[in-house]
Design a protein around this motif. Structure first.
Motif, PDB file in Angstrom:
ATOM      1  N   HIS A   1      25.628  81.067  56.546  1.00  0.00           N
ATOM      2  CA  HIS A   1      25.841  79.625  56.698  1.00  0.00           C
ATOM      3  C   HIS A   1      27.313  79.396  57.035  1.00  0.00           C
ATOM      4  O   HIS A   1      28.207  79.786  56.297  1.00  0.00           O
ATOM      5  CB  HIS A   1      25.448  78.888  55.413  1.00  0.00           C
ATOM      6  CG  HIS A   1      24.056  79.218  54.954  1.00  0.00           C
ATOM      7  ND1 HIS A   1      22.952  79.025  55.742  1.00  0.00           N
ATOM      8  CD2 HIS A   1      23.601  79.753  53.791  1.00  0.00           C
ATOM      9  CE1 HIS A   1      21.866  79.407  55.090  1.00  0.00           C
ATOM     10  NE2 HIS A   1      22.242  79.857  53.914  1.00  0.00           N
TER      11      HIS A   1
ATOM     12  N   MET B   1      24.835  76.824  67.956  1.00  0.00           N
ATOM     13  CA  MET B   1      24.863  77.660  66.758  1.00  0.00           C
ATOM     14  C   MET B   1      25.407  79.051  67.082  1.00  0.00           C
ATOM     15  O   MET B   1      26.158  79.641  66.304  1.00  0.00           O
ATOM     16  CB  MET B   1      23.452  77.769  66.165  1.00  0.00           C
ATOM     17  CG  MET B   1      22.877  76.454  65.686  1.00  0.00           C
ATOM     18  SD  MET B   1      23.788  75.721  64.306  1.00  0.00           S
ATOM     19  CE  MET B   1      23.177  76.707  62.942  1.00  0.00           C
TER      20      MET B   1
ATOM     21  N   ARG C   1      29.156  78.860  67.373  1.00  0.00           N
ATOM     22  CA  ARG C   1      29.785  78.701  66.048  1.00  0.00           C
ATOM     23  C   ARG C   1      29.863  80.046  65.323  1.00  0.00           C
ATOM     24  O   ARG C   1      30.827  80.326  64.608  1.00  0.00           O
ATOM     25  CB  ARG C   1      28.999  77.695  65.214  1.00  0.00           C
ATOM     26  CG  ARG C   1      29.057  76.275  65.764  1.00  0.00           C
ATOM     27  CD  ARG C   1      28.299  75.294  64.901  1.00  0.00           C
ATOM     28  NE  ARG C   1      28.197  73.991  65.551  1.00  0.00           N
ATOM     29  CZ  ARG C   1      28.171  72.836  64.914  1.00  0.00           C
ATOM     30  NH1 ARG C   1      28.199  72.806  63.591  1.00  0.00           N
ATOM     31  NH2 ARG C   1      28.078  71.703  65.567  1.00  0.00           N
TER      32      ARG C   1
ATOM     33  N   LYS D   1      18.816  71.901  72.655  1.00  0.00           N
ATOM     34  CA  LYS D   1      19.187  71.002  71.561  1.00  0.00           C
ATOM     35  C   LYS D   1      18.903  69.547  71.920  1.00  0.00           C
ATOM     36  O   LYS D   1      18.330  68.793  71.127  1.00  0.00           O
ATOM     37  CB  LYS D   1      20.671  71.181  71.222  1.00  0.00           C
ATOM     38  CG  LYS D   1      21.166  70.306  70.086  1.00  0.00           C
ATOM     39  CD  LYS D   1      22.645  70.555  69.805  1.00  0.00           C
ATOM     40  CE  LYS D   1      23.149  69.661  68.684  1.00  0.00           C
ATOM     41  NZ  LYS D   1      24.615  69.858  68.437  1.00  0.00           N
TER      42      LYS D   1
ATOM     43  N   GLU E   1      16.737  74.285  63.189  1.00  0.00           N
ATOM     44  CA  GLU E   1      17.475  75.550  63.176  1.00  0.00           C
ATOM     45  C   GLU E   1      18.461  75.580  62.008  1.00  0.00           C
ATOM     46  O   GLU E   1      18.624  76.603  61.343  1.00  0.00           O
ATOM     47  CB  GLU E   1      18.224  75.701  64.504  1.00  0.00           C
ATOM     48  CG  GLU E   1      19.094  76.933  64.594  1.00  0.00           C
ATOM     49  CD  GLU E   1      19.877  76.996  65.900  1.00  0.00           C
ATOM     50  OE1 GLU E   1      20.405  78.071  66.210  1.00  0.00           O
ATOM     51  OE2 GLU E   1      19.947  75.968  66.601  1.00  0.00           O
ATOM     52  N   ASP E   2      19.127  74.449  61.754  1.00  0.00           N
ATOM     53  CA  ASP E   2      20.133  74.358  60.695  1.00  0.00           C
ATOM     54  C   ASP E   2      19.433  74.072  59.371  1.00  0.00           C
ATOM     55  O   ASP E   2      19.311  72.937  58.930  1.00  0.00           O
ATOM     56  CB  ASP E   2      21.136  73.249  61.025  1.00  0.00           C
ATOM     57  CG  ASP E   2      22.275  73.169  60.018  1.00  0.00           C
ATOM     58  OD1 ASP E   2      22.326  74.028  59.112  1.00  0.00           O
ATOM     59  OD2 ASP E   2      23.090  72.242  60.126  1.00  0.00           O
ATOM     60  N   ARG E   3      18.989  75.132  58.707  1.00  0.00           N
ATOM     61  CA  ARG E   3      18.150  74.956  57.524  1.00  0.00           C
ATOM     62  C   ARG E   3      18.913  74.446  56.307  1.00  0.00           C
ATOM     63  O   ARG E   3      18.345  73.781  55.452  1.00  0.00           O
ATOM     64  CB  ARG E   3      17.453  76.284  57.181  1.00  0.00           C
ATOM     65  CG  ARG E   3      18.378  77.428  56.844  1.00  0.00           C
ATOM     66  CD  ARG E   3      17.596  78.693  56.506  1.00  0.00           C
ATOM     67  NE  ARG E   3      16.941  79.238  57.671  1.00  0.00           N
ATOM     68  CZ  ARG E   3      17.278  80.396  58.233  1.00  0.00           C
ATOM     69  NH1 ARG E   3      18.268  81.100  57.744  1.00  0.00           N
ATOM     70  NH2 ARG E   3      16.634  80.831  59.285  1.00  0.00           N
TER      71      ARG E   3
ATOM     72  N   GLY F   1      21.891  72.594  56.467  1.00  0.00           N
ATOM     73  CA  GLY F   1      22.558  71.323  56.710  1.00  0.00           C
ATOM     74  C   GLY F   1      21.600  70.192  57.009  1.00  0.00           C
ATOM     75  O   GLY F   1      21.579  69.168  56.325  1.00  0.00           O
TER      76      GLY F   1
END
Length: 511
Positions: free
Chosen positions: A105, A159, A162, A308, A350-352, A354
Protein backbone atom coordinates in the motif's frame (compact mmCIF):
# COMPACT_ATOMS: atom_id res chain seq x y z
CA UNK A 1 4.40 -13.27 -18.25
CA UNK A 2 6.81 -16.17 -18.57
CA UNK A 3 10.35 -16.67 -17.40
CA UNK A 4 11.49 -16.70 -21.04
CA UNK A 5 10.81 -12.94 -21.11
CA UNK A 6 13.74 -12.35 -18.74
CA UNK A 7 17.40 -12.49 -19.77
CA UNK A 8 19.14 -13.29 -16.51
CA UNK A 9 22.87 -12.60 -16.12
CA UNK A 10 25.02 -15.68 -15.57
CA UNK A 11 25.16 -16.19 -11.80
CA UNK A 12 26.41 -18.76 -9.33
CA UNK A 13 23.43 -19.97 -7.31
CA UNK A 14 25.24 -21.61 -4.32
CA UNK A 15 26.09 -19.36 -1.37
CA UNK A 16 29.87 -18.79 -1.32
CA UNK A 17 31.65 -20.84 1.32
CA UNK A 18 32.33 -18.81 4.46
CA UNK A 19 29.94 -16.02 3.44
CA UNK A 20 28.30 -14.22 6.35
CA UNK A 21 24.62 -13.18 6.22
CA UNK A 22 24.02 -9.48 5.83
CA UNK A 23 20.84 -9.86 7.88
CA UNK A 24 19.52 -12.71 10.04
CA UNK A 25 16.18 -13.26 11.73
CA UNK A 26 16.50 -15.28 14.93
CA UNK A 27 13.30 -16.84 16.28
CA UNK A 28 11.08 -13.85 15.44
CA UNK A 29 7.56 -14.22 16.85
CA UNK A 30 4.69 -11.74 16.49
CA UNK A 31 1.15 -11.91 17.85
CA UNK A 32 -1.88 -9.70 17.23
CA UNK A 33 -4.19 -10.52 20.11
CA UNK A 34 -4.91 -14.23 19.83
CA UNK A 35 -3.58 -14.45 16.27
CA UNK A 36 -0.04 -15.85 15.95
CA UNK A 37 1.17 -14.10 12.79
CA UNK A 38 4.81 -15.25 12.93
CA UNK A 39 6.04 -18.26 14.88
CA UNK A 40 9.79 -18.47 15.67
CA UNK A 41 10.99 -17.30 12.23
CA UNK A 42 14.67 -17.99 11.51
CA UNK A 43 16.04 -16.80 8.18
CA UNK A 44 19.39 -15.67 6.69
CA UNK A 45 19.79 -13.23 3.80
CA UNK A 46 23.16 -12.92 2.07
CA UNK A 47 24.75 -9.98 0.22
CA UNK A 48 24.62 -10.09 -3.56
CA UNK A 49 21.66 -12.47 -3.59
CA UNK A 50 17.91 -12.38 -4.07
CA UNK A 51 15.79 -14.36 -1.62
CA UNK A 52 12.17 -14.83 -2.67
CA UNK A 53 9.56 -15.23 0.05
CA UNK A 54 6.46 -17.21 -0.90
CA UNK A 55 3.31 -17.96 1.03
CA UNK A 56 -0.47 -17.85 0.86
CA UNK A 57 -2.38 -14.69 1.74
CA UNK A 58 -2.26 -14.35 5.52
CA UNK A 59 0.80 -16.62 5.88
CA UNK A 60 2.68 -13.83 7.67
CA UNK A 61 5.03 -12.53 4.96
CA UNK A 62 4.23 -8.83 5.34
CA UNK A 63 4.28 -9.05 9.15
CA UNK A 64 7.72 -10.65 9.09
CA UNK A 65 9.10 -8.02 6.75
CA UNK A 66 7.47 -5.22 8.74
CA UNK A 67 9.47 -6.35 11.78
CA UNK A 68 12.66 -6.31 9.72
CA UNK A 69 11.78 -2.81 8.45
CA UNK A 70 11.17 -1.52 12.01
CA UNK A 71 7.43 -1.05 11.58
CA UNK A 72 6.53 -3.74 14.15
CA UNK A 73 8.42 -4.87 17.24
CA UNK A 74 8.84 -8.65 17.67
CA UNK A 75 7.31 -10.22 20.76
CA UNK A 76 10.14 -12.74 20.84
CA UNK A 77 13.45 -13.23 19.02
CA UNK A 78 15.83 -10.69 17.52
CA UNK A 79 17.37 -9.36 14.29
CA UNK A 80 21.07 -9.31 13.42
CA UNK A 81 22.71 -7.02 10.86
CA UNK A 82 26.31 -7.83 9.93
CA UNK A 83 26.27 -10.41 12.71
CA UNK A 84 25.36 -7.87 15.42
CA UNK A 85 21.99 -7.85 17.24
CA UNK A 86 19.90 -4.74 16.54
CA UNK A 87 16.72 -3.41 18.11
CA UNK A 88 14.47 -1.20 16.00
CA UNK A 89 12.05 1.17 17.73
CA UNK A 90 10.86 2.68 14.43
CA UNK A 91 11.32 2.47 10.69
CA UNK A 92 13.92 5.23 10.97
CA UNK A 93 16.15 2.88 12.96
CA UNK A 94 15.84 0.27 10.21
CA UNK A 95 16.65 2.85 7.54
CA UNK A 96 19.78 3.89 9.45
CA UNK A 97 20.80 0.22 9.53
CA UNK A 98 20.52 0.14 5.75
CA UNK A 99 17.10 -1.56 5.42
CA UNK A 100 14.49 -0.20 3.00
CA UNK A 101 11.04 -1.55 2.11
CA UNK A 102 8.48 -0.89 -0.60
CA UNK A 103 5.05 -1.71 0.83
CA UNK A 104 1.99 -3.10 -0.99
CA UNK A 105 0.00 0.00 0.00
CA UNK A 106 1.65 3.17 -1.23
CA UNK A 107 2.87 5.86 1.16
CA UNK A 108 2.86 8.92 -1.06
CA UNK A 109 1.64 12.52 -0.82
CA UNK A 110 -0.76 13.01 -3.74
CA UNK A 111 -0.31 16.78 -3.99
CA UNK A 112 3.50 16.56 -4.33
CA UNK A 113 5.64 15.73 -7.35
CA UNK A 114 7.56 12.52 -7.87
CA UNK A 115 10.83 14.24 -6.95
CA UNK A 116 9.37 15.82 -3.79
CA UNK A 117 8.05 12.44 -2.62
CA UNK A 118 11.41 10.75 -3.21
CA UNK A 119 13.31 13.39 -1.23
CA UNK A 120 10.63 13.86 1.43
CA UNK A 121 12.23 13.39 4.85
CA UNK A 122 15.71 12.86 3.41
CA UNK A 123 18.54 14.59 5.21
CA UNK A 124 19.43 17.94 3.67
CA UNK A 125 16.47 17.94 1.27
CA UNK A 126 14.82 21.00 2.88
CA UNK A 127 17.21 23.42 1.13
CA UNK A 128 17.25 21.66 -2.25
CA UNK A 129 15.52 23.57 -5.06
CA UNK A 130 12.73 21.85 -7.02
CA UNK A 131 14.91 21.89 -10.13
CA UNK A 132 17.77 20.19 -8.29
CA UNK A 133 15.33 17.63 -6.82
CA UNK A 134 14.02 16.79 -10.28
CA UNK A 135 17.57 16.52 -11.66
CA UNK A 136 18.65 14.09 -8.92
CA UNK A 137 15.57 11.91 -9.20
CA UNK A 138 15.67 11.99 -12.99
CA UNK A 139 19.25 10.74 -12.98
CA UNK A 140 18.36 8.00 -10.50
CA UNK A 141 15.38 6.84 -12.57
CA UNK A 142 17.49 6.82 -15.73
CA UNK A 143 20.29 4.86 -14.02
CA UNK A 144 17.91 2.02 -13.13
CA UNK A 145 15.80 2.20 -16.28
CA UNK A 146 12.61 3.32 -14.51
CA UNK A 147 10.45 5.40 -16.84
CA UNK A 148 8.88 8.12 -14.67
CA UNK A 149 8.80 11.93 -14.98
CA UNK A 150 10.27 13.54 -11.82
CA UNK A 151 8.07 16.65 -12.18
CA UNK A 152 4.77 14.71 -12.44
CA UNK A 153 2.28 14.99 -9.56
CA UNK A 154 1.34 11.79 -7.74
CA UNK A 155 -2.40 12.47 -8.15
CA UNK A 156 -1.98 12.26 -11.93
CA UNK A 157 -0.15 8.91 -11.93
CA UNK A 158 -1.49 5.41 -12.53
CA UNK A 159 -1.07 2.72 -9.87
CA UNK A 160 1.88 1.30 -11.78
CA UNK A 161 3.61 4.67 -11.94
CA UNK A 162 3.03 5.22 -8.21
CA UNK A 163 4.75 1.91 -7.53
CA UNK A 164 7.78 3.17 -9.43
CA UNK A 165 7.91 6.22 -7.13
CA UNK A 166 7.99 3.94 -4.08
CA UNK A 167 10.87 2.02 -5.64
CA UNK A 168 12.73 5.26 -6.37
CA UNK A 169 12.37 6.29 -2.72
CA UNK A 170 14.08 3.09 -1.68
CA UNK A 171 16.83 3.41 -4.29
CA UNK A 172 17.55 7.00 -3.25
CA UNK A 173 18.40 5.83 0.29
CA UNK A 174 21.00 3.41 -1.12
CA UNK A 175 19.86 0.77 1.36
CA UNK A 176 21.99 -2.39 1.58
CA UNK A 177 19.00 -4.63 2.38
CA UNK A 178 16.05 -4.03 0.05
CA UNK A 179 12.61 -5.53 0.66
CA UNK A 180 10.09 -5.57 -2.20
CA UNK A 181 6.53 -6.54 -1.23
CA UNK A 182 4.63 -7.44 -4.44
CA UNK A 183 6.53 -4.81 -6.47
CA UNK A 184 5.30 -6.01 -9.87
CA UNK A 185 1.61 -6.30 -8.97
CA UNK A 186 0.74 -3.12 -10.88
CA UNK A 187 3.59 -3.03 -13.39
CA UNK A 188 3.41 -3.72 -17.10
CA UNK A 189 5.63 -6.47 -18.56
CA UNK A 190 8.12 -3.87 -19.82
CA UNK A 191 8.24 -2.14 -16.42
CA UNK A 192 8.74 -5.52 -14.75
CA UNK A 193 11.67 -6.36 -17.02
CA UNK A 194 13.25 -3.00 -16.21
CA UNK A 195 12.77 -3.58 -12.49
CA UNK A 196 14.36 -7.02 -12.63
CA UNK A 197 17.37 -5.67 -14.48
CA UNK A 198 17.65 -3.01 -11.77
CA UNK A 199 17.51 -5.67 -9.03
CA UNK A 200 20.26 -7.68 -10.72
CA UNK A 201 22.39 -4.53 -10.94
CA UNK A 202 21.84 -3.94 -7.22
CA UNK A 203 23.00 -7.46 -6.31
CA UNK A 204 26.15 -6.88 -8.34
CA UNK A 205 26.84 -4.02 -5.93
CA UNK A 206 26.57 -6.43 -2.98
CA UNK A 207 23.04 -5.51 -1.90
CA UNK A 208 20.77 -8.17 -0.38
CA UNK A 209 17.24 -8.32 -1.77
CA UNK A 210 14.10 -9.91 -0.34
CA UNK A 211 11.41 -10.32 -2.98
CA UNK A 212 7.80 -11.11 -2.01
CA UNK A 213 5.55 -12.13 -4.89
CA UNK A 214 2.68 -14.39 -5.86
CA UNK A 215 3.83 -14.50 -9.48
CA UNK A 216 5.59 -17.84 -9.51
CA UNK A 217 7.19 -17.48 -12.94
CA UNK A 218 8.87 -14.28 -11.75
CA UNK A 219 10.14 -15.95 -8.59
CA UNK A 220 11.65 -18.86 -10.51
CA UNK A 221 13.35 -16.50 -12.98
CA UNK A 222 14.61 -13.95 -10.44
CA UNK A 223 15.52 -15.62 -7.15
CA UNK A 224 18.72 -17.27 -5.95
CA UNK A 225 16.77 -19.09 -3.23
CA UNK A 226 13.13 -19.39 -2.25
CA UNK A 227 11.80 -19.51 1.34
CA UNK A 228 8.26 -20.80 1.87
CA UNK A 229 6.14 -19.43 4.70
CA UNK A 230 3.03 -21.31 5.77
CA UNK A 231 0.75 -20.38 8.70
CA UNK A 232 3.42 -18.13 10.17
CA UNK A 233 6.32 -20.62 10.01
CA UNK A 234 9.19 -21.17 7.57
CA UNK A 235 8.42 -24.55 6.01
CA UNK A 236 11.67 -24.80 4.08
CA UNK A 237 13.95 -23.25 1.48
CA UNK A 238 14.32 -24.28 -2.16
CA UNK A 239 16.85 -23.87 -4.94
CA UNK A 240 14.95 -22.54 -7.98
CA UNK A 241 16.91 -24.97 -10.15
CA UNK A 242 15.17 -27.86 -8.36
CA UNK A 243 11.67 -26.67 -9.29
CA UNK A 244 10.10 -28.56 -12.17
CA UNK A 245 7.24 -26.16 -12.99
CA UNK A 246 4.98 -23.39 -11.70
CA UNK A 247 2.49 -26.05 -10.60
CA UNK A 248 5.23 -27.83 -8.65
CA UNK A 249 6.17 -24.61 -6.83
CA UNK A 250 2.50 -23.73 -6.21
CA UNK A 251 1.81 -27.12 -4.61
CA UNK A 252 4.87 -26.79 -2.36
CA UNK A 253 3.70 -23.33 -1.30
CA UNK A 254 0.10 -24.20 -0.37
CA UNK A 255 0.61 -27.86 0.57
CA UNK A 256 -1.81 -29.20 -2.05
CA UNK A 257 -2.15 -29.50 -5.80
CA UNK A 258 -3.01 -26.25 -7.58
CA UNK A 259 -4.24 -26.34 -11.19
CA UNK A 260 -3.45 -22.70 -12.06
CA UNK A 261 -6.35 -22.68 -14.51
CA UNK A 262 -10.15 -22.79 -14.55
CA UNK A 263 -12.75 -24.62 -16.60
CA UNK A 264 -14.68 -21.84 -18.34
CA UNK A 265 -17.88 -23.33 -19.67
CA UNK A 266 -20.19 -21.25 -21.90
CA UNK A 267 -23.02 -19.51 -20.04
CA UNK A 268 -26.44 -18.46 -21.29
CA UNK A 269 -26.17 -14.95 -22.71
CA UNK A 270 -28.89 -12.51 -21.66
CA UNK A 271 -29.73 -8.84 -22.05
CA UNK A 272 -27.20 -6.02 -22.11
CA UNK A 273 -26.34 -4.79 -18.61
CA UNK A 274 -23.82 -2.20 -19.85
CA UNK A 275 -23.68 -0.27 -23.09
CA UNK A 276 -21.15 2.45 -23.87
CA UNK A 277 -21.94 4.40 -27.04
CA UNK A 278 -19.40 6.67 -28.74
CA UNK A 279 -17.99 7.93 -25.43
CA UNK A 280 -15.73 10.88 -26.22
CA UNK A 281 -14.16 13.04 -23.53
CA UNK A 282 -12.45 12.30 -20.20
CA UNK A 283 -9.41 11.24 -22.24
CA UNK A 284 -11.47 8.76 -24.28
CA UNK A 285 -12.34 8.85 -27.98
CA UNK A 286 -15.29 7.11 -29.63
CA UNK A 287 -15.47 4.24 -27.13
CA UNK A 288 -18.12 1.62 -27.95
CA UNK A 289 -18.43 -1.36 -25.61
CA UNK A 290 -21.19 -3.57 -24.25
CA UNK A 291 -21.51 -6.32 -21.65
CA UNK A 292 -24.35 -8.85 -21.46
CA UNK A 293 -25.56 -10.99 -18.59
CA UNK A 294 -23.78 -14.32 -18.74
CA UNK A 295 -20.48 -13.07 -20.12
CA UNK A 296 -17.18 -11.63 -18.96
CA UNK A 297 -15.70 -8.88 -21.10
CA UNK A 298 -12.04 -8.14 -20.29
CA UNK A 299 -10.60 -4.68 -20.88
CA UNK A 300 -6.83 -4.94 -21.33
CA UNK A 301 -4.10 -2.44 -22.11
CA UNK A 302 -0.91 -0.93 -20.76
CA UNK A 303 -1.61 1.10 -17.59
CA UNK A 304 -2.59 4.71 -18.25
CA UNK A 305 -4.33 4.24 -21.61
CA UNK A 306 -7.82 5.23 -20.49
CA UNK A 307 -8.94 2.29 -18.37
CA UNK A 308 -9.28 4.46 -15.28
CA UNK A 309 -11.47 7.07 -17.00
CA UNK A 310 -13.75 4.43 -18.50
CA UNK A 311 -14.19 2.66 -15.16
CA UNK A 312 -14.91 5.92 -13.34
CA UNK A 313 -17.45 6.93 -15.99
CA UNK A 314 -19.29 3.61 -15.70
CA UNK A 315 -19.23 3.35 -11.89
CA UNK A 316 -20.40 6.90 -11.14
CA UNK A 317 -17.12 8.39 -9.92
CA UNK A 318 -17.16 10.94 -12.73
CA UNK A 319 -20.02 12.15 -14.93
CA UNK A 320 -19.80 10.99 -18.56
CA UNK A 321 -21.20 12.99 -21.48
CA UNK A 322 -24.96 12.57 -21.77
CA UNK A 323 -26.34 9.56 -23.67
CA UNK A 324 -23.00 7.74 -23.80
CA UNK A 325 -23.33 5.25 -20.90
CA UNK A 326 -26.38 3.03 -20.33
CA UNK A 327 -26.68 0.59 -17.42
CA UNK A 328 -29.38 -2.08 -17.42
CA UNK A 329 -31.12 -0.25 -20.23
CA UNK A 330 -31.26 3.07 -18.39
CA UNK A 331 -29.31 6.25 -19.19
CA UNK A 332 -26.45 6.83 -16.71
CA UNK A 333 -28.17 9.66 -14.81
CA UNK A 334 -31.48 7.85 -14.50
CA UNK A 335 -29.79 4.63 -13.39
CA UNK A 336 -27.90 6.28 -10.52
CA UNK A 337 -30.97 8.32 -9.50
CA UNK A 338 -32.98 5.09 -9.10
CA UNK A 339 -30.23 2.64 -8.14
CA UNK A 340 -30.80 0.21 -5.25
CA UNK A 341 -28.23 -1.32 -2.88
CA UNK A 342 -28.70 -4.84 -4.26
CA UNK A 343 -29.39 -6.53 -7.60
CA UNK A 344 -27.87 -3.51 -9.27
CA UNK A 345 -24.20 -2.70 -10.06
CA UNK A 346 -21.16 -3.36 -7.88
CA UNK A 347 -17.60 -2.09 -8.22
CA UNK A 348 -14.46 -3.89 -7.05
CA UNK A 349 -11.79 -1.15 -7.20
CA UNK A 350 -8.08 -1.58 -7.80
CA UNK A 351 -7.32 0.58 -4.73
CA UNK A 352 -8.59 -1.83 -2.10
CA UNK A 353 -7.33 0.04 0.96
CA UNK A 354 -8.18 3.57 -0.12
CA UNK A 355 -11.32 3.47 -2.25
CA UNK A 356 -12.79 0.05 -1.50
CA UNK A 357 -12.58 0.05 2.31
CA UNK A 358 -12.24 2.19 5.42
CA UNK A 359 -8.78 1.23 6.75
CA UNK A 360 -9.51 1.97 10.42
CA UNK A 361 -12.93 0.28 10.55
CA UNK A 362 -13.62 -3.40 11.23
CA UNK A 363 -14.99 -5.95 8.78
CA UNK A 364 -18.59 -5.47 9.92
CA UNK A 365 -18.49 -1.72 9.24
CA UNK A 366 -16.76 -2.37 5.92
CA UNK A 367 -19.54 -4.78 4.96
CA UNK A 368 -22.06 -2.04 5.76
CA UNK A 369 -20.16 0.42 3.58
CA UNK A 370 -22.16 -0.65 0.49
CA UNK A 371 -24.90 -2.84 2.04
CA UNK A 372 -26.20 -0.69 4.92
CA UNK A 373 -29.66 -0.26 3.33
CA UNK A 374 -30.08 -4.02 3.58
CA UNK A 375 -29.59 -3.90 7.36
CA UNK A 376 -31.59 -0.73 8.07
CA UNK A 377 -34.76 -0.60 10.13
CA UNK A 378 -35.95 2.94 9.75
CA UNK A 379 -33.13 5.17 11.01
CA UNK A 380 -31.41 2.24 12.82
CA UNK A 381 -28.83 -0.24 11.67
CA UNK A 382 -29.10 -3.88 12.75
CA UNK A 383 -25.42 -4.38 13.59
CA UNK A 384 -26.00 -7.83 15.10
CA UNK A 385 -27.48 -9.09 11.86
CA UNK A 386 -24.62 -7.51 9.92
CA UNK A 387 -22.11 -9.22 12.22
CA UNK A 388 -23.73 -12.64 11.58
CA UNK A 389 -23.55 -12.14 7.81
CA UNK A 390 -19.95 -10.92 8.08
CA UNK A 391 -19.05 -14.10 9.98
CA UNK A 392 -20.61 -16.23 7.25
CA UNK A 393 -18.74 -14.35 4.52
CA UNK A 394 -15.43 -14.73 6.38
CA UNK A 395 -15.96 -18.49 6.49
CA UNK A 396 -17.21 -18.75 2.90
CA UNK A 397 -14.32 -16.77 1.41
CA UNK A 398 -11.65 -17.96 3.90
CA UNK A 399 -10.71 -14.43 4.99
CA UNK A 400 -7.83 -14.42 7.50
CA UNK A 401 -7.64 -13.65 10.33
CA UNK A 402 -11.18 -14.92 10.79
CA UNK A 403 -12.31 -12.18 13.16
CA UNK A 404 -15.13 -9.76 12.37
CA UNK A 405 -13.53 -7.06 14.52
CA UNK A 406 -10.21 -7.08 12.62
CA UNK A 407 -9.54 -3.66 11.07
CA UNK A 408 -9.17 -3.43 7.29
CA UNK A 409 -5.56 -2.23 7.43
CA UNK A 410 -4.61 -5.24 9.55
CA UNK A 411 -5.47 -7.67 6.74
CA UNK A 412 -2.96 -8.73 4.13
CA UNK A 413 -3.59 -7.34 0.65
CA UNK A 414 -5.01 -10.62 -0.59
CA UNK A 415 -7.35 -11.13 2.34
CA UNK A 416 -8.57 -7.56 2.08
CA UNK A 417 -9.33 -8.14 -1.60
CA UNK A 418 -11.30 -11.28 -0.71
CA UNK A 419 -13.28 -9.26 1.86
CA UNK A 420 -14.18 -6.66 -0.79
CA UNK A 421 -15.20 -9.39 -3.24
CA UNK A 422 -17.31 -11.13 -0.59
CA UNK A 423 -19.12 -7.89 0.25
CA UNK A 424 -19.87 -6.99 -3.35
CA UNK A 425 -21.07 -10.46 -4.40
CA UNK A 426 -23.31 -10.50 -1.31
CA UNK A 427 -25.28 -7.73 -3.06
CA UNK A 428 -26.25 -10.14 -5.90
CA UNK A 429 -25.34 -7.60 -8.61
CA UNK A 430 -26.46 -7.70 -12.23
CA UNK A 431 -23.37 -5.80 -13.41
CA UNK A 432 -19.93 -6.26 -11.88
CA UNK A 433 -17.03 -3.94 -12.65
CA UNK A 434 -13.93 -5.76 -11.37
CA UNK A 435 -10.69 -3.82 -11.54
CA UNK A 436 -7.53 -5.94 -11.05
CA UNK A 437 -9.50 -8.39 -8.83
CA UNK A 438 -6.64 -10.84 -8.21
CA UNK A 439 -3.81 -8.35 -7.84
CA UNK A 440 -1.65 -9.48 -4.91
CA UNK A 441 -3.48 -12.79 -4.39
CA UNK A 442 -1.71 -16.13 -4.10
CA UNK A 443 -2.36 -18.83 -6.69
CA UNK A 444 -4.92 -20.66 -4.57
CA UNK A 445 -6.90 -17.49 -3.82
CA UNK A 446 -6.62 -16.42 -7.46
CA UNK A 447 -8.24 -19.66 -8.58
CA UNK A 448 -11.00 -19.11 -6.03
CA UNK A 449 -11.70 -15.58 -7.28
CA UNK A 450 -11.65 -16.72 -10.90
CA UNK A 451 -14.18 -19.45 -10.18
CA UNK A 452 -16.45 -17.06 -8.26
CA UNK A 453 -16.41 -14.55 -11.12
CA UNK A 454 -17.30 -17.31 -13.55
CA UNK A 455 -20.14 -18.41 -11.26
CA UNK A 456 -21.58 -14.88 -11.18
CA UNK A 457 -22.31 -15.06 -14.91
CA UNK A 458 -25.54 -16.86 -13.99
CA UNK A 459 -26.87 -13.58 -12.57
CA UNK A 460 -24.58 -10.86 -13.94
CA UNK A 461 -22.40 -9.52 -16.68
CA UNK A 462 -18.78 -8.74 -15.74
CA UNK A 463 -16.52 -5.97 -17.01
CA UNK A 464 -13.06 -7.23 -16.01
CA UNK A 465 -10.29 -4.62 -16.10
CA UNK A 466 -6.95 -6.39 -15.80
CA UNK A 467 -3.29 -5.97 -16.59
CA UNK A 468 -2.81 -9.75 -16.51
CA UNK A 469 -3.29 -11.07 -20.04
CA UNK A 470 -3.40 -14.66 -18.79
CA UNK A 471 -6.27 -13.72 -16.47
CA UNK A 472 -8.14 -12.14 -19.37
CA UNK A 473 -7.69 -15.21 -21.56
CA UNK A 474 -8.68 -17.60 -18.76
CA UNK A 475 -11.89 -15.76 -17.84
CA UNK A 476 -13.16 -13.60 -20.66
CA UNK A 477 -15.64 -14.44 -23.38
CA UNK A 478 -14.48 -11.32 -25.22
CA UNK A 479 -11.33 -9.20 -24.85
CA UNK A 480 -11.37 -5.46 -25.59
CA UNK A 481 -8.00 -3.76 -26.10
CA UNK A 482 -7.68 -0.09 -25.19
CA UNK A 483 -4.87 2.17 -26.41
CA UNK A 484 -4.63 5.93 -25.86
CA UNK A 485 -8.29 6.17 -25.00
CA UNK A 486 -9.58 4.17 -27.97
CA UNK A 487 -10.87 0.62 -28.20
CA UNK A 488 -8.70 -0.76 -31.01
CA UNK A 489 -10.39 -4.13 -31.14
CA UNK A 490 -12.76 -6.54 -29.40
CA UNK A 491 -11.67 -10.15 -29.85
CA UNK A 492 -13.72 -13.27 -29.24
CA UNK A 493 -11.96 -15.79 -27.00
CA UNK A 494 -12.94 -18.58 -29.37
CA UNK A 495 -10.33 -17.15 -31.77
CA UNK A 496 -7.33 -19.51 -31.54
CA UNK A 497 -4.96 -16.64 -32.43
CA UNK A 498 -6.27 -14.25 -29.78
CA UNK A 499 -3.07 -14.29 -27.69
CA UNK A 500 -1.00 -13.39 -30.78
CA UNK A 501 -3.40 -10.60 -31.80
CA UNK A 502 -3.73 -8.87 -28.39
CA UNK A 503 -0.03 -7.95 -28.03
CA UNK A 504 0.24 -5.72 -31.13
CA UNK A 505 -3.09 -4.03 -30.30
CA UNK A 506 -1.81 -3.17 -26.80
CA UNK A 507 1.13 -1.47 -28.52
CA UNK A 508 -1.21 0.48 -30.81
CA UNK A 509 -0.53 -1.61 -33.94
CA UNK A 510 -3.65 -2.23 -36.03
CA UNK A 511 -3.62 -4.50 -39.09
Amino acid sequence: MTDQMFVRPVRTRPIPEGARPLVSLKGLTKRFGKVLANDAITLDVYPGRIKALLGENGAGKSTMMSMLAGRYKPDEGWIEVDGEPVRFTSSKDAIRAGIGMVYQHFMLVDSMTVAENVLLGQEGSFFVSPREMEHRVGELAERYGLNIAPDAHICDLSMGERQLVEILKLLYRESRILIFDEPTAVLTPEETRNLFEALWRMTEQGKAIIFISHKLEEVIALADEIAILRRGRIEGELDPASIESKADLASRMVGKEVLLEVDRQPAEIGDKVLEVKNLTGLGLTGVDLDVRRGEIVALVGVAGNGQKALVEAVTGLIRPPQDTVFIMGKPWRKFFAESTWNRSMCYIPEDRLGLATLPNQNLVDNLLLTTRKGFAKGPWLDKKKAAKHTTRLIEKFDIRPGRIHALAWQLSGGNLQKAVLARELYREPKLIVAEQPTQGLDVSATEEVWNRLLETRAMAGVLLVTGDLNEALQLADRVAVIYRGRILGVLDNTDKDIARKVGPLMAGIVD
